[in-house]
Design a protein around this motif. Structure first.
Motif, PDB file in Angstrom:
ATOM      1  N   GLN A   1       0.802  -1.134  -0.161  1.00  0.00           N
ATOM      2  CA  GLN A   1       0.190   0.064  -0.083  1.00  0.00           C
ATOM      3  C   GLN A   1       0.872   1.342   0.044  1.00  0.00           C
ATOM      4  O   GLN A   1       1.986   1.226   0.586  1.00  0.00           O
ATOM      5  CB  GLN A   1      -1.072   0.091   1.273  1.00  0.00           C
ATOM      6  CG  GLN A   1      -1.844  -1.317   1.312  1.00  0.00           C
ATOM      7  CD  GLN A   1      -2.820  -1.409   2.392  1.00  0.00           C
ATOM      8  OE1 GLN A   1      -3.266  -0.094   2.764  1.00  0.00           O
ATOM      9  NE2 GLN A   1      -2.905  -2.424   2.944  1.00  0.00           N
ATOM     10  N   GLU A   2       0.435   2.158  -0.617  1.00  0.00           N
ATOM     11  CA  GLU A   2       1.241   3.559  -0.712  1.00  0.00           C
ATOM     12  C   GLU A   2       0.203   4.587  -0.102  1.00  0.00           C
ATOM     13  O   GLU A   2      -0.950   4.974  -0.453  1.00  0.00           O
ATOM     14  CB  GLU A   2       1.351   3.917  -2.144  1.00  0.00           C
ATOM     15  CG  GLU A   2       2.183   3.085  -2.819  1.00  0.00           C
ATOM     16  CD  GLU A   2       3.769   3.216  -2.344  1.00  0.00           C
ATOM     17  OE1 GLU A   2       4.145   4.145  -2.031  1.00  0.00           O
ATOM     18  OE2 GLU A   2       4.543   2.500  -3.003  1.00  0.00           O
ATOM     19  N   TRP A   3       0.717   5.184   0.850  1.00  0.00           N
ATOM     20  CA  TRP A   3       0.158   6.574   1.513  1.00  0.00           C
ATOM     21  C   TRP A   3       0.627   7.721   1.551  1.00  0.00           C
ATOM     22  O   TRP A   3       1.943   7.685   1.489  1.00  0.00           O
ATOM     23  CB  TRP A   3       0.035   5.945   3.218  1.00  0.00           C
ATOM     24  CG  TRP A   3      -0.951   4.907   3.519  1.00  0.00           C
ATOM     25  CD1 TRP A   3      -1.589   3.910   2.881  1.00  0.00           C
ATOM     26  CD2 TRP A   3      -1.061   4.114   4.879  1.00  0.00           C
ATOM     27  NE1 TRP A   3      -2.038   2.813   3.328  1.00  0.00           N
ATOM     28  CE2 TRP A   3      -1.791   3.146   4.737  1.00  0.00           C
ATOM     29  CE3 TRP A   3      -0.681   4.589   5.844  1.00  0.00           C
ATOM     30  CZ2 TRP A   3      -2.183   2.148   5.745  1.00  0.00           C
ATOM     31  CZ3 TRP A   3      -0.826   3.780   7.164  1.00  0.00           C
ATOM     32  CH2 TRP A   3      -1.720   2.674   6.990  1.00  0.00           C
TER      33      TRP A   3
ATOM     34  N   ALA B   1       5.695  10.069   1.452  1.00  0.00           N
ATOM     35  CA  ALA B   1       5.111   8.970   0.837  1.00  0.00           C
ATOM     36  C   ALA B   1       5.463   7.747   1.577  1.00  0.00           C
ATOM     37  O   ALA B   1       6.896   7.529   1.924  1.00  0.00           O
ATOM     38  CB  ALA B   1       5.636   8.685  -0.495  1.00  0.00           C
TER      39      ALA B   1
ATOM     40  N   THR C   1       5.230   3.592   2.120  1.00  0.00           N
ATOM     41  CA  THR C   1       4.885   2.208   1.564  1.00  0.00           C
ATOM     42  C   THR C   1       4.698   1.355   2.584  1.00  0.00           C
ATOM     43  O   THR C   1       5.681   1.238   3.506  1.00  0.00           O
ATOM     44  CB  THR C   1       6.154   1.889   0.517  1.00  0.00           C
ATOM     45  OG1 THR C   1       6.371   2.827  -0.258  1.00  0.00           O
ATOM     46  CG2 THR C   1       5.796   0.475  -0.264  1.00  0.00           C
TER      47      THR C   1
ATOM     48  N   TRP D   1       7.659  -0.552   6.812  1.00  0.00           N
ATOM     49  CA  TRP D   1       7.375   0.707   6.122  1.00  0.00           C
ATOM     50  C   TRP D   1       8.665   1.373   5.718  1.00  0.00           C
ATOM     51  O   TRP D   1       9.766   1.476   6.237  1.00  0.00           O
ATOM     52  CB  TRP D   1       7.205   1.885   7.433  1.00  0.00           C
ATOM     53  CG  TRP D   1       6.102   1.205   8.478  1.00  0.00           C
ATOM     54  CD1 TRP D   1       6.073   0.371   9.405  1.00  0.00           C
ATOM     55  CD2 TRP D   1       4.517   1.765   8.485  1.00  0.00           C
ATOM     56  NE1 TRP D   1       4.640   0.160  10.001  1.00  0.00           N
ATOM     57  CE2 TRP D   1       3.965   1.080   9.304  1.00  0.00           C
ATOM     58  CE3 TRP D   1       3.677   2.765   7.414  1.00  0.00           C
ATOM     59  CZ2 TRP D   1       2.555   1.195   9.659  1.00  0.00           C
ATOM     60  CZ3 TRP D   1       2.752   2.926   7.908  1.00  0.00           C
ATOM     61  CH2 TRP D   1       1.834   2.457   8.896  1.00  0.00           C
TER      62      TRP D   1
END
Length: 207
Positions: free
Chosen positions: A154-156, A171, A173, A189
């Motif tokens: 997931q990319e936040w 960013a 990950t 992370w």
């Protein structure tokens, strides 16, 4: 413990039990006038010699298995050290947390990015480095991970609040860590300052 070592330990225990039983029988026979004393002594020595050889074989196998186990553990420690060294010197902030977001390990780049000494990062909630007004949204995103049955990365995009510094957009990950039974045990992370990403040449972004 390797199955071979367990098997040899079981064999060792059985041999000891067998020795005790045979010695008990020989002592019992020694107290009866059925056999001459010399015959009993010879039988006793023969039994001891046989059992001694068997126990010697088992002991050698146990020693070999212990050596192999020690070699495997040494190789694992060496591989783990190499893995830690690689993570320590990568330019991006990399950290591992438990399922609640509590930091378990972090590399030097994470300490620099969060403006905290590396040793003080362990056991700190990652939420401590999120601006107060955005922590609720961060925790909601974290809770959604439990509902995810897929292991996709997931990319936040969210803001990071370093210690005693201005917050910046980052960013993040996020990758899931599962045990051999598929149970979620932690999170990996990678955190990057978006300002640095935007400042990179277009060619570098395509690599």
């Amino acid at each position: 413990m390797p199955p071979e070592l367990i098997m040899n330990l079981d064999m060792f225990a059985q041999q000891l039990k067998s020795v005790q039983g045979r010695l008990a029988n020989l002592y019992q026979d020694a107290n009866t006038p059925v056999q001459p004393e010399t015959d009993l002594l010879l039988a006793f020595l023969k039994e001891l010699d046989t059992v001694s050889k068997r126990l010697e074989i088992v002991t050698e196998k146990l020693f070999e298995q212990t050596q192999k186990l020690g070699d495997v553990q040494a190789r694992l420690r060496e591989e783990y050290k190499r893995y830690q060294d690689l993570l320590e010197f990568i330019p991006n902030a990399y950290l591992v947390s438990d399922t609640q977001g509590k930091i378990q390990s972090a590399n030097y780049a994470t300490a620099a990015l969060f403006n905290v000494q590396q040793r003080f990062l362990v056991n700190k909630p990652l939420a401590c480095f999120i601006p107060v007004e955005e922590r609720h949204a961060f925790r909601c995103q974290l809770n959604q991970i439990y509902e995810c049955e897929c292991d996709y990365i997931q990319e936040w995009i969210l803001r990071i609040q370093p210690r005693d510094c201005e917050p910046f957009e980052a960013a993040m990950t996020v990758a899931l860590i599962r045990d051999v039974k598929g149970k979620l045990t932690g999170l990996r992370w990678m955190v990057r300052d978006m300002a640095h990403i935007w400042q990179q040449p277009q060619s570098a972004l395509l690599i």
